[in-house]
Design an enzyme around this catalytic site. Structure first.
Site, mmCIF file in Angstrom:
data_model
loop_
_atom_site.group_PDB
_atom_site.id
_atom_site.type_symbol
_atom_site.label_atom_id
_atom_site.label_comp_id
_atom_site.label_asym_id
_atom_site.label_seq_id
_atom_site.Cartn_x
_atom_site.Cartn_y
_atom_site.Cartn_z
ATOM 1 N N SER A 1 -47.998 38.201 -66.729
ATOM 2 C CA SER A 1 -47.687 38.412 -68.137
ATOM 3 C C SER A 1 -46.236 38.030 -68.402
ATOM 4 C CB SER A 1 -47.907 39.885 -68.495
ATOM 5 O OG SER A 1 -47.610 40.125 -69.846
ATOM 6 N N HIS B 1 -44.553 39.339 -71.505
ATOM 7 C CA HIS B 1 -44.441 39.980 -72.818
ATOM 8 C C HIS B 1 -43.097 39.726 -73.476
ATOM 9 C CE1 HIS B 1 -48.291 41.840 -73.209
ATOM 10 N NE2 HIS B 1 -48.228 42.208 -71.946
ATOM 11 N N GLY C 1 -51.603 36.834 -71.893
ATOM 12 C CA GLY C 1 -50.655 36.146 -72.763
ATOM 13 C C GLY C 1 -51.131 34.772 -73.181
#
Length: 138
Positions: free
Chosen positions: A7, A9, A41
């Site tokens: 990920s 973020h 994502g």
């Protein structure tokens, strides 16, 4: 590791961050086939799921899609969002001539076109030694 969640973020705030999909092949290589790789994502459509699977993910998180469905229509909206993603995955797999995810992964090197000049292609290399060490040097 039994699994690793890929990920970025922070990518929402840092527009030049490496996209998770661009780092997948290096992460897969670093952790080996025995570790489940979950992509998170950038997943908006079924083709995004297919690309992630082809580049090394074992599973793909679809948080945004189901949250949009939830906001638009509650439980029925979530069901519709999952139905649309599923339909897109089957369509993309069919257009690529793949009946199963295993077949997609096998054919990936011959069907994927990746821009080798992309700066993002080499940016993931920074993570590789750390992942390799954390996974026991696989």
């Amino acid at each position: 590791f039994q699994a690793i969640w890929v990920s970025n973020h922070g990518g929402r705030q840092l527009e030049d961050s490496v996209a998770t999909i661009d780092s997948l092949p290096e992460i897969r290589e670093a952790v080996g086939e025995g570790t489940e790789v979950i992509l998170d994502g950038g997943v908006r459509r079924g083709i995004d799921v297919v690309k992630a699977l082809a580049r090394g993910a074992d599973s793909v998180a679809i948080g945004r899609a189901y949250l949009f469905g939830l906001a638009a229509g509650g439980q029925r909206g979530v069901e519709k969002a999952i139905e649309l993603l599923t339909r897109d995955v089957y369509l993309a797999m069919g257009l690529l001539g793949c009946r199963t995810v295993a077949e997609l992964k096998q054919k990936a090197p011959e069907i994927l076109v990746v821009n080798g000049a992309s700066a993002r292609m080499s940016a993931g290399a920074v993570l590789q030694p750390e992942l390799r060490a954390a996974s026991g040097g696989k």
